[in-house]
Motif scaffolding. Structure first.
Motif, PDB file in Angstrom:
ATOM      1  N   ARG A   1      -5.245   8.315  -5.901  1.00 54.66           N
ATOM      2  CA  ARG A   1      -4.783   9.351  -6.823  1.00 54.66           C
ATOM      3  C   ARG A   1      -5.343  10.714  -6.451  1.00 54.66           C
TER       4      ARG A   1
ATOM      5  N   TRP B   1      -2.937   3.175  -1.526  1.00 52.33           N
ATOM      6  CA  TRP B   1      -2.705   4.503  -2.094  1.00 52.33           C
ATOM      7  C   TRP B   1      -3.925   4.936  -2.897  1.00 52.33           C
TER       8      TRP B   1
ATOM      9  N   SER C   1      -0.719   8.387 -11.699  1.00 51.98           N
ATOM     10  CA  SER C   1       0.212   7.447 -11.075  1.00 51.98           C
ATOM     11  C   SER C   1      -0.311   6.017 -11.220  1.00 51.98           C
TER      12      SER C   1
ATOM     13  N   THR D   1      -2.074   6.955   0.978  1.00 55.51           N
ATOM     14  CA  THR D   1      -1.275   8.108   0.601  1.00 55.51           C
ATOM     15  C   THR D   1      -1.673   8.514  -0.811  1.00 55.51           C
TER      16      THR D   1
ATOM     17  N   GLY E   1       0.961   3.813  -9.015  1.00 54.80           N
ATOM     18  CA  GLY E   1       1.229   3.304  -7.683  1.00 54.80           C
ATOM     19  C   GLY E   1       2.449   3.951  -7.078  1.00 54.80           C
ATOM     20  N   PRO E   2       2.620   3.788  -5.772  1.00 53.47           N
ATOM     21  CA  PRO E   2       3.719   4.453  -5.086  1.00 53.47           C
ATOM     22  C   PRO E   2       5.098   3.936  -5.474  1.00 53.47           C
ATOM     23  N   VAL E   3       5.189   2.703  -5.982  1.00 50.00           N
ATOM     24  CA  VAL E   3       6.491   2.165  -6.352  1.00 50.00           C
ATOM     25  C   VAL E   3       6.711   2.202  -7.856  1.00 50.00           C
TER      26      VAL E   3
ATOM     27  N   GLN F   1      -1.196   9.843  -4.374  1.00 46.36           N
ATOM     28  CA  GLN F   1      -0.153   9.927  -5.405  1.00 46.36           C
ATOM     29  C   GLN F   1      -0.602  10.913  -6.491  1.00 46.36           C
TER      30      GLN F   1
ATOM     31  N   ASP G   1       0.216  -1.762   0.916  1.00 46.46           N
ATOM     32  CA  ASP G   1       0.465  -0.913  -0.262  1.00 46.46           C
ATOM     33  C   ASP G   1      -0.736  -0.059  -0.659  1.00 46.46           C
TER      34      ASP G   1
ATOM     35  N   ARG H   1      -2.414  12.087   3.458  1.00 47.81           N
ATOM     36  CA  ARG H   1      -2.795  10.733   3.889  1.00 47.81           C
ATOM     37  C   ARG H   1      -4.178  10.833   4.526  1.00 47.81           C
TER      38      ARG H   1
ATOM     39  N   HIS I   1      -2.105  15.597  -3.608  1.00 45.24           N
ATOM     40  CA  HIS I   1      -0.856  14.823  -3.659  1.00 45.24           C
ATOM     41  C   HIS I   1      -0.084  14.958  -2.340  1.00 45.24           C
ATOM     42  N   GLY I   2       0.334  13.819  -1.791  1.00 40.86           N
ATOM     43  CA  GLY I   2       1.135  13.790  -0.578  1.00 40.86           C
ATOM     44  C   GLY I   2       0.343  13.641   0.712  1.00 40.86           C
TER      45      GLY I   2
END
Length: 173
Positions: free
Chosen positions: A48, A46, A160, A154, A162-164, A156, A44, A136, A133-134
Motif C-alpha cells: 500500500r 503488492w 486497497s 506493486t 489488493g490489486p484485483v 496500490q 500476487d 514497483r 501508488h504505481g
C-alpha cells in the motif's frame, strides 16, 4: 545328552547368533531417506501507498508450498526499508493489534498461505521513503529451508484490499 540334542542345541545357538548379527548389520547399514523439501512459490505481491513521514508499510502476497515438508517465512530485505518483519493481527479485548511472529510464519507442505490486510502480512519497518501508488520495488524473502526468493511488489492506493479487489461501491457486473 544325545547327539541329536547336541545338534539341535548347536543349531539353535547358531540361529540366535546369526539373527543377532543380521539385526546388527541392518541397524548399522545406512538407509535411504527421501529428501524432504519445501518448494515455495510467491504470487500476487503488492503493498500500500504510504504518507510522507510514515515509517512503516504493509506488504501482501500468496505463498504456496508444493514441497513435501513445511517451511517458515522468517523475514527478508528490501532497499526501501530498514527491516522486513513477518506479522499477524489479533483481537485482544476488542482491540486489533499487530504483532511480530518472531519464529516466522509456517507454510505447510501442499498448502497456500495468504498474506493479506487484517491477517498475516509483511511489515516494512524503518521506511527510507514513502511508497508511491504505481511504483514497483523488490523484496527478498527468507525462509527456514527454501532459498531466498526475490519478488517485485506493486504499490496500490491507500486502503486497497489488493490489486484485483474492486474499489468500494463498484458494481458486480
Amino acid at each position: 545328552m544325545t547327539i541329536r540334542n547336541i545338534f539341535t542345541a548347536t543349531a539353535l545357538a547358531g540361529s540366535i547368533l546369526l539373527a543377532g548379527c543380521d539385526s546388527a548389520t541392518e541397524a548399522e547399514a545406512p538407509t535411504e531417506v527421501e529428501a524432504v523439501t519445501s518448494q515455495i512459490a510467491v504470487t500476487d505481491g503488492w503493498s500500500r501507498e504510504t504518507a510522507v513521514g510514515q515509517d512503516a508499510g504493509g506488504a501482501f502476497m500468496m505463498l504456496s508450498n508444493s514441497g513435501t515438508s513445511a517451511d517458515r517465512l522468517t523475514g527478508g530485505s528490501t532497499p526501501v526499508a530498514g527491516e522486513v518483519q513477518v506479522h499477524t493481527v489479533d483481537m485482544t479485548g476488542g482491540v486489533m493489534r499487530m504483532r511480530q511472529l518472531t519464529d516466522g510464519l509456517e507454510i505447510p507442505a501442499g498448502a497456500t498461505v495468504a498474506l493479506k490486510p487484517g491477517s498475516f502480512h509483511i511489515m516494512l519497518m524503518k521506511l527510507k521513503r514513502p511508497l508511491q501508488h504505481g511504483e514497483r520495488y523488490p523484496v527478498t524473502l527468507t525462509f527456514e529451508k527454501a532459498e531466498p526468493i526475490e519478488v517485485e511488489l506493486t504499490v496500490q492506493p491507500v486502503g486497497s484490499q489488493g490489486p484485483v479487489a474492486k474499489p468500494k461501491g463498484a458494481d458486480d457486473v
